[in-house]
Design a protein around this motif. Structure first.
Motif, PDB file in Angstrom:
ATOM      1  N   LEU A 124       0.812  -1.235   0.000  1.00  0.00           N
ATOM      2  CA  LEU A 124       0.000   0.000   0.000  1.00  0.00           C
ATOM      3  C   LEU A 124       0.844   1.284   0.000  1.00  0.00           C
ATOM      4  O   LEU A 124       0.327   2.373  -0.178  1.00  0.00           O
ATOM      5  N   VAL A 125       2.141   1.156   0.200  1.00  0.00           N
ATOM      6  CA  VAL A 125       3.002   2.345   0.283  1.00  0.00           C
ATOM      7  C   VAL A 125       3.781   2.553  -1.021  1.00  0.00           C
ATOM      8  O   VAL A 125       3.846   3.667  -1.545  1.00  0.00           O
ATOM      9  N   HIS A 126       4.349   1.481  -1.527  1.00  0.00           N
ATOM     10  CA  HIS A 126       5.152   1.552  -2.755  1.00  0.00           C
ATOM     11  C   HIS A 126       4.312   1.061  -3.923  1.00  0.00           C
ATOM     12  O   HIS A 126       3.818  -0.069  -3.892  1.00  0.00           O
ATOM     13  N   TRP A 127       4.167   1.903  -4.947  1.00  0.00           N
ATOM     14  CA  TRP A 127       3.272   1.581  -6.060  1.00  0.00           C
ATOM     15  C   TRP A 127       4.045   1.595  -7.370  1.00  0.00           C
ATOM     16  O   TRP A 127       4.960   2.393  -7.549  1.00  0.00           O
ATOM     17  N   GLY A 128       3.659   0.693  -8.282  1.00  0.00           N
ATOM     18  CA  GLY A 128       4.332   0.664  -9.575  1.00  0.00           C
ATOM     19  C   GLY A 128       3.595  -0.217 -10.559  1.00  0.00           C
ATOM     20  O   GLY A 128       2.402  -0.475 -10.389  1.00  0.00           O
ATOM     21  N   ASP A 129       4.332  -0.686 -11.587  1.00  0.00           N
ATOM     22  CA  ASP A 129       3.740  -1.505 -12.639  1.00  0.00           C
ATOM     23  C   ASP A 129       2.540  -0.763 -13.248  1.00  0.00           C
ATOM     24  O   ASP A 129       1.492  -1.343 -13.512  1.00  0.00           O
ATOM     25  N   SER A 130       2.715   0.558 -13.446  1.00  0.00           N
ATOM     26  CA  SER A 130       1.606   1.433 -13.837  1.00  0.00           C
ATOM     27  C   SER A 130       1.361   1.405 -15.336  1.00  0.00           C
ATOM     28  O   SER A 130       2.308   1.300 -16.113  1.00  0.00           O
ATOM     29  N   ARG A 131       0.090   1.521 -15.686  1.00  0.00           N
ATOM     30  CA  ARG A 131      -0.220   1.785 -17.100  1.00  0.00           C
ATOM     31  C   ARG A 131      -1.587   2.439 -17.257  1.00  0.00           C
ATOM     32  O   ARG A 131      -2.445   2.338 -16.392  1.00  0.00           O
ATOM     33  N   VAL A 132      -1.718   3.098 -18.383  1.00  0.00           N
ATOM     34  CA  VAL A 132      -2.976   3.801 -18.638  1.00  0.00           C
ATOM     35  C   VAL A 132      -4.036   2.780 -19.060  1.00  0.00           C
ATOM     36  O   VAL A 132      -3.746   1.863 -19.836  1.00  0.00           O
ATOM     37  N   VAL A 133      -5.253   2.904 -18.506  1.00  0.00           N
ATOM     38  CA  VAL A 133      -6.310   1.951 -18.852  1.00  0.00           C
ATOM     39  C   VAL A 133      -7.502   2.594 -19.558  1.00  0.00           C
ATOM     40  O   VAL A 133      -8.259   1.924 -20.247  1.00  0.00           O
ATOM     41  N   MET A 134      -7.651   3.901 -19.379  1.00  0.00           N
ATOM     42  CA  MET A 134      -8.830   4.539 -19.981  1.00  0.00           C
ATOM     43  C   MET A 134      -8.528   5.997 -20.308  1.00  0.00           C
ATOM     44  O   MET A 134      -7.979   6.713 -19.468  1.00  0.00           O
ATOM     45  N   LYS A 135      -8.885   6.403 -21.517  1.00  0.00           N
ATOM     46  CA  LYS A 135      -8.596   7.773 -21.958  1.00  0.00           C
ATOM     47  C   LYS A 135      -9.887   8.495 -22.364  1.00  0.00           C
ATOM     48  O   LYS A 135     -10.849   7.843 -22.786  1.00  0.00           O
ATOM     49  N   PRO A 136      -9.872   9.822 -22.308  1.00  0.00           N
ATOM     50  CA  PRO A 136     -11.004  10.583 -22.851  1.00  0.00           C
ATOM     51  C   PRO A 136     -11.152  10.321 -24.356  1.00  0.00           C
ATOM     52  O   PRO A 136     -10.191   9.949 -25.021  1.00  0.00           O
ATOM     53  N   VAL A 137     -12.351  10.526 -24.854  1.00  0.00           N
ATOM     54  CA  VAL A 137     -12.619  10.353 -26.284  1.00  0.00           C
ATOM     55  C   VAL A 137     -12.879  11.729 -26.897  1.00  0.00           C
ATOM     56  O   VAL A 137     -13.618  12.542 -26.337  1.00  0.00           O
ATOM     57  N   LYS A 138     -12.273  11.965 -28.038  1.00  0.00           N
ATOM     58  CA  LYS A 138     -12.401  13.261 -28.726  1.00  0.00           C
ATOM     59  C   LYS A 138     -13.864  13.574 -29.056  1.00  0.00           C
ATOM     60  O   LYS A 138     -14.625  12.722 -29.481  1.00  0.00           O
ATOM     61  N   TYR A 139     -14.235  14.820 -28.863  1.00  0.00           N
ATOM     62  CA  TYR A 139     -15.592  15.327 -29.106  1.00  0.00           C
ATOM     63  C   TYR A 139     -16.673  14.402 -28.550  1.00  0.00           C
ATOM     64  O   TYR A 139     -17.615  13.980 -29.234  1.00  0.00           O
ATOM     65  N   HIS A 140     -16.502  14.108 -27.290  1.00  0.00           N
ATOM     66  CA  HIS A 140     -17.364  13.203 -26.539  1.00  0.00           C
ATOM     67  C   HIS A 140     -17.558  13.895 -25.209  1.00  0.00           C
ATOM     68  O   HIS A 140     -16.785  14.782 -24.839  1.00  0.00           O
ATOM     69  N   TRP A 141     -18.550  13.475 -24.394  1.00  0.00           N
ATOM     70  CA  TRP A 141     -18.844  14.194 -23.141  1.00  0.00           C
ATOM     71  C   TRP A 141     -17.662  14.241 -22.177  1.00  0.00           C
ATOM     72  O   TRP A 141     -17.637  15.062 -21.267  1.00  0.00           O
ATOM     73  N   ASP A 142     -16.673  13.337 -22.384  1.00  0.00           N
ATOM     74  CA  ASP A 142     -15.529  13.293 -21.463  1.00  0.00           C
ATOM     75  C   ASP A 142     -14.236  13.733 -22.132  1.00  0.00           C
ATOM     76  O   ASP A 142     -13.147  13.385 -21.672  1.00  0.00           O
ATOM     77  N   GLU A 143     -14.339  14.518 -23.225  1.00  0.00           N
ATOM     78  CA  GLU A 143     -13.145  14.723 -24.062  1.00  0.00           C
ATOM     79  C   GLU A 143     -12.013  15.488 -23.357  1.00  0.00           C
ATOM     80  O   GLU A 143     -10.845  15.331 -23.692  1.00  0.00           O
ATOM     81  N   MET A 144     -12.320  16.313 -22.367  1.00  0.00           N
ATOM     82  CA  MET A 144     -11.282  17.137 -21.757  1.00  0.00           C
ATOM     83  C   MET A 144     -10.436  16.351 -20.758  1.00  0.00           C
ATOM     84  O   MET A 144      -9.207  16.397 -20.779  1.00  0.00           O
ATOM     85  N   LYS A 145     -11.092  15.619 -19.859  1.00  0.00           N
ATOM     86  CA  LYS A 145     -10.375  14.773 -18.900  1.00  0.00           C
ATOM     87  C   LYS A 145     -11.344  13.828 -18.227  1.00  0.00           C
ATOM     88  O   LYS A 145     -12.549  14.085 -18.176  1.00  0.00           O
ATOM     89  N   ILE A 146     -10.788  12.730 -17.731  1.00  0.00           N
ATOM     90  CA  ILE A 146     -11.570  11.798 -16.931  1.00  0.00           C
ATOM     91  C   ILE A 146     -10.798  11.530 -15.650  1.00  0.00           C
ATOM     92  O   ILE A 146      -9.582  11.766 -15.580  1.00  0.00           O
ATOM     93  N   GLY A 147     -11.497  11.015 -14.646  1.00  0.00           N
ATOM     94  CA  GLY A 147     -10.819  10.662 -13.404  1.00  0.00           C
ATOM     95  C   GLY A 147     -11.635   9.664 -12.620  1.00  0.00           C
ATOM     96  O   GLY A 147     -12.871   9.658 -12.709  1.00  0.00           O
ATOM     97  N   PRO A 148     -10.925   8.803 -11.848  1.00  0.00           N
ATOM     98  CA  PRO A 148     -11.646   7.866 -10.994  1.00  0.00           C
ATOM     99  C   PRO A 148     -12.613   8.585 -10.065  1.00  0.00           C
ATOM    100  O   PRO A 148     -12.367   9.723  -9.638  1.00  0.00           O
ATOM    101  N   GLY A 149     -13.731   7.902  -9.751  1.00  0.00           N
ATOM    102  CA  GLY A 149     -14.750   8.517  -8.911  1.00  0.00           C
ATOM    103  C   GLY A 149     -14.919   7.754  -7.613  1.00  0.00           C
ATOM    104  O   GLY A 149     -14.199   7.966  -6.644  1.00  0.00           O
ATOM    105  N   ALA A 150     -15.889   6.803  -7.633  1.00  0.00           N
ATOM    106  CA  ALA A 150     -16.172   6.012  -6.433  1.00  0.00           C
ATOM    107  C   ALA A 150     -15.267   4.780  -6.395  1.00  0.00           C
ATOM    108  O   ALA A 150     -14.817   4.289  -7.432  1.00  0.00           O
TER     109      ALA A 150
END
Ligand code: BMA
Length: 311
Positions: free
Chosen positions: A174-200
């Motif tokens: 829980l302290v040291h984090w790694g093995d990171s990769r992107v899993v989800m990106k905004p879609v161009k000219y879509h309701w989330d095109e500017m940015k997305i972020g985890p919620g709940a």
């Protein structure tokens, strides 16, 4: 016709600053869990200096909350946490894992925003564990289970090159984090095109981990914050099985459209119920707390049947 996959509670907003027994300008963006049969909400409030603290409210039914007389978490006074919480603590998420509650929140300072991890068993004694990102990250949600012995989290680093996206990382402790990769990106000219972020904090369903996230669209009148849903594989949370093409909630009620920051619905917590529904909690216009319900099977179906590409 108004979209109704999320049914707003008829008595929204459920909390306003008038319900808080100490001086605050707002109440919003709360993490919520069920603890010993009661709903515990850890909400963000702006103080009148513009910096944020975290307050606690409790409820028997998930709708009627009473706020504690004192704030739950304010910037630390000494040590490394004081250094990085100087400008406030924001947008706390709660994850029930292996007999305790992990709390991740944004720690703001002159060096940017990073994520702090704290733990509690009873929402009385709180132990700050570590700062688990560098600057600039926000929106860390920890999965409530381990995968191959490792903890997993979703987060959202800031970037000057790419639209802000959702990443996954793993940790043995829980302290040291790694093995990171992107899993989800905004879609161009879509309701989330500017940015997305985890919620709940992700919710386990038979079809996968349901993740309720936020997406932002820029308009001539400023940004609009909406909520969407994605489904992650039960065994491999880095694999997204589907992302609903449509949003599930957008600012519509007057207290979502107008407030401290207009046109915002923003979630940090949702509570699954035994009857197959989920209570979704969101901040309206960075000013008030709201709740609504949805059926988990309808949300997972939306991810699987009407999916857009995650990347
Ligand atoms: C984001 C965060 C959230 C906030 C939202 C809308 O960048 O600051 O806490 O709810 O903006 O103002």
């Amino acid at each position: 016709m108004r979209q109704s996959i999320v049914k707003r509670y008829r008595n929204n907003p459920i909390l306003t600053r008038d319900d808080v027994p100490y001086p605050v300008a707002t109440i919003h963006n709360a993490g919520v869990v069920k603890h010993q049969g009661r709903y515990v909400m850890l909400f963000r409030s702006h103080r009148h200096n513009g910096r944020s603290i975290i307050g606690l409210a409790e409820s028997e039914d998930g709708y009627t909350f009473k706020v504690d007389p004192k704030p739950f978490l304010v910037p630390a006074q000494a040590g490394i946490f004081a250094e990085y919480e100087e400008f406030g603590v924001e947008d706390l998420r709660i994850c029930a894992l292996e007999g305790e509650y992990l709390m991740t929140y944004s720690a703001y300072s002159r060096d940017g925003v990073r994520i702090a991890l704290a733990r509690t068993k009873d929402f009385v004694d709180v132990e700050r564990v570590a700062l688990i990102t560098q600057a600039d990250y926000r929106n860390v949600v920890i999965f409530p289970e381990r995968f191959g012995g490792r903890y997993a989290r979703l987060d959202r680093p800031h970037s000057e090159i790419a639209p802000w996206s959702v990443w996954i990382s793993y940790s043995p402790d829980l302290v040291h984090w790694g093995d990171s990769r992107v899993v989800m990106k905004p879609v161009k000219y879509h309701w989330d095109e500017m940015k997305i972020g985890p919620g709940a904090t992700p919710i386990k369903t038979k079809d996968g981990w349901l993740h309720i996230f936020h997406g932002v669209f820029p308009t001539m009148d400023g940004s609009v914050y909406r909520l969407g849903v994605a489904l992650h594989d039960l065994e491999d949370p880095a694999t997204i099985l589907g992302v609903a093409d449509d949003w599930i909630l957008q600012p519509e009620d007057p207290w979502e459209v107008t407030g401290y920051v207009h046109n915002v619905v923003f979630t940090c917590g949702a509570v699954p119920e035994d009857d197959g529904t989920v209570k979704i909690y969101w901040g309206g216009a960075d000013s008030v707390m709201c709740v609504g319900t949805a059926r988990l099977d309808e949300l997972t179906a939306l991810c699987l049947d009407r999916s857009r590409s995650p990347l």
